[in-house]
Design an enzyme around this catalytic site. Sequence first.
Site, PDB file in Angstrom:
ATOM      1  N   THR A 130      -6.598  16.328 -22.334  1.00 14.19           N
ATOM      2  CA  THR A 130      -6.330  15.946 -23.744  1.00 14.19           C
ATOM      3  C   THR A 130      -7.346  15.278 -24.541  1.00 14.19           C
ATOM      4  O   THR A 130      -7.820  14.334 -23.866  1.00 14.19           O
ATOM      5  CB  THR A 130      -4.993  15.341 -23.627  1.00 14.19           C
ATOM      6  N   ASP A 131      -7.277  15.337 -25.900  1.00 12.86           N
ATOM      7  CA  ASP A 131      -8.001  14.469 -26.522  1.00 12.86           C
ATOM      8  C   ASP A 131      -7.398  13.065 -26.846  1.00 12.86           C
ATOM      9  O   ASP A 131      -8.006  12.082 -27.084  1.00 12.86           O
ATOM     10  CB  ASP A 131      -7.967  15.181 -28.154  1.00 12.86           C
ATOM     11  N   GLU A 132      -6.018  13.008 -26.238  1.00 12.51           N
ATOM     12  CA  GLU A 132      -5.594  11.643 -26.346  1.00 12.51           C
ATOM     13  C   GLU A 132      -6.240  10.739 -25.521  1.00 12.51           C
ATOM     14  O   GLU A 132      -6.092   9.439 -25.842  1.00 12.51           O
ATOM     15  CB  GLU A 132      -4.123  11.660 -26.013  1.00 12.51           C
ATOM     16  N   TYR A 156       1.107   8.241 -20.879  1.00 12.36           N
ATOM     17  CA  TYR A 156       0.550   9.765 -20.709  1.00 12.36           C
ATOM     18  C   TYR A 156      -0.715   9.763 -20.785  1.00 12.36           C
ATOM     19  O   TYR A 156      -1.556  10.405 -19.971  1.00 12.36           O
ATOM     20  CB  TYR A 156       1.243  10.742 -21.766  1.00 12.36           C
ATOM     21  N   LYS A 160      -3.610  10.687 -17.953  1.00 13.86           N
ATOM     22  CA  LYS A 160      -4.596  11.806 -18.080  1.00 13.86           C
ATOM     23  C   LYS A 160      -6.261  11.424 -17.763  1.00 13.86           C
ATOM     24  O   LYS A 160      -6.994  12.055 -17.309  1.00 13.86           O
ATOM     25  CB  LYS A 160      -4.498  12.677 -19.295  1.00 13.86           C
TER      26      LYS A 160
END
Length: 354
Positions: A130-132, A156, A160
Site C-alpha cells: 500500500t501507499d500508506e 495497518y 504492511k
Amino acid sequence: MTTILVTGGAGFIGANFVHHWRKVNPDDGIVVLDALTYAGNRANLDGLDQVDLVEGDICNTNLVGRLLRERGVDTLVHFAAESHVDRSITGPDAFVTTNVVGTHSLLKAAKTAWLDSGTGRPHRFHHVSTDEVYGSLDPDDAAFSETTAYAPNSPYSASKAGSDHLVRAYHHTYGLETTTSNCSNNYGPFQFPEKLIPLFTLNALSGRNLPIYGDGMNVRDWLHVEDHCYAIELILKKGRVGEVYNVGGGQELPNVAVIEEICRGVDAAFAADPDLAKRFPNAPAANGGSSLELKTYITDRKGHDRRYAIDETKIRGGLGYEPKRDFPLGFAETLAWYLAREDWWQPLLRRAAL
Ligand code: NAD
C-alpha cells in the site's frame, strides 16, 4: 503456461485479480489460498473454471510449502492481509500476525521450494502493498515515489511496511525473485462494504447516514481495481526482479468530492430507472430528495493521514502502465455493478450487521 498461487484470492482485489488472470491467461493453473476471514468470500470466485480454492492460513508454512511443491507453482501473488485501517486501530494483533508473520511464512516457504531445493527454476514472488507505508503528505509535498522514506502511521500501514521490508530482505539476502507494488485506494466490484465507496453507496441506497471523518478533506488517489490488476500483470510479465513499483489511478480527490460523486451517481441512477425507487424505498432519491442529505460529519479517525499521492513515473515509463478509467467513469461502472449484484451484498450486510 504456469501455475500461479494467489493468496487472499477470495478477497476484494485478489478475486478481481483471479478473474483478470483467468481472462488473459486461460491455460494457467490457478490455486487460491485464503483463510476466508470476514473479508473473504467464496462467491467472489463463482463462475470461474479451474480455480482451486484452498481454505487455509498463510501462517501455515507447511501448507504453503506443500502447495508450492505439489502443484508446481512458480508464481505467487500475495494479497492476503488484514486490510482495514479502522480495525487495526481497535485490534492491531491480527494485523501483525497476518501481515508480518504471514508474509514471512510465505517467504520462508518460497525460499525452501524455489531456492533450497536446488531446482533453480525461474520463479516470482509478487507482494501487494500500500501507499500508506509512506505516511502522510502536506498539500504541496511531492507525491510518493519508490524512494520516498517509509513513515507508516497506523498499525495497518506499519504491519504492511514490515512485510515490505521482509520481501526486500529475502531478495537481497537470498536472491528470492521478488517484486513489490505499493498502490493507492482501490475500488470496484467485490469490495467488502466496510470500505468507503461500497459503504457509502449502499448507505445511500438504504437511506442511512454517510459518516464523514473530520472535515472530509483527507485526500486519496483512487484506483479502479481492474486497472490495478492490469498493473500487476505488467509487473509480473515485464517488471524487473527486486524492484518496487508504485501504482495509482491518477485521481487525487478529497473524501468529500468522492462522496459527492457517489451521491450524484446514486441520484442520477434513480432518475434514470424508476424501478430503483421500488427496490430501495428508503433512499432519499426514491422520495424526491438527494443522497447529499445523508452527509454527516463525525469525529476524525485517530492518527488520520491527511494526504496520499502516487508518482507513477516508474511504472508508466518503464512498463507502459496507464489507468483506463478516471474516477467518474470507474465509479459509474462500480455503481452499476452494486445495483446489479444485490444478491452478492445483501447476505454480507445481514452477516456483518453493517
Ligand atoms: P480484503 O480485506 O478484501 O481481502 C483480504 C483477503 O485475505 C480475504 O479474502 C481474507 O480472507 C484473506 N486473508 C486474511 N488473512 C489471511 C490469512 N492469515 N491467511 C490467508 N488468507 C487471509 O483486502 P483487499 O482490499 O483485497 O486487499 C488486498 C491486498 O491489497 C492487501 O495486502 C492490502 O494491504 C493491499 N491494498 C489494498 C488496498 C485497497 O484499497 N483495498 C490499497 C492498497 C493496498
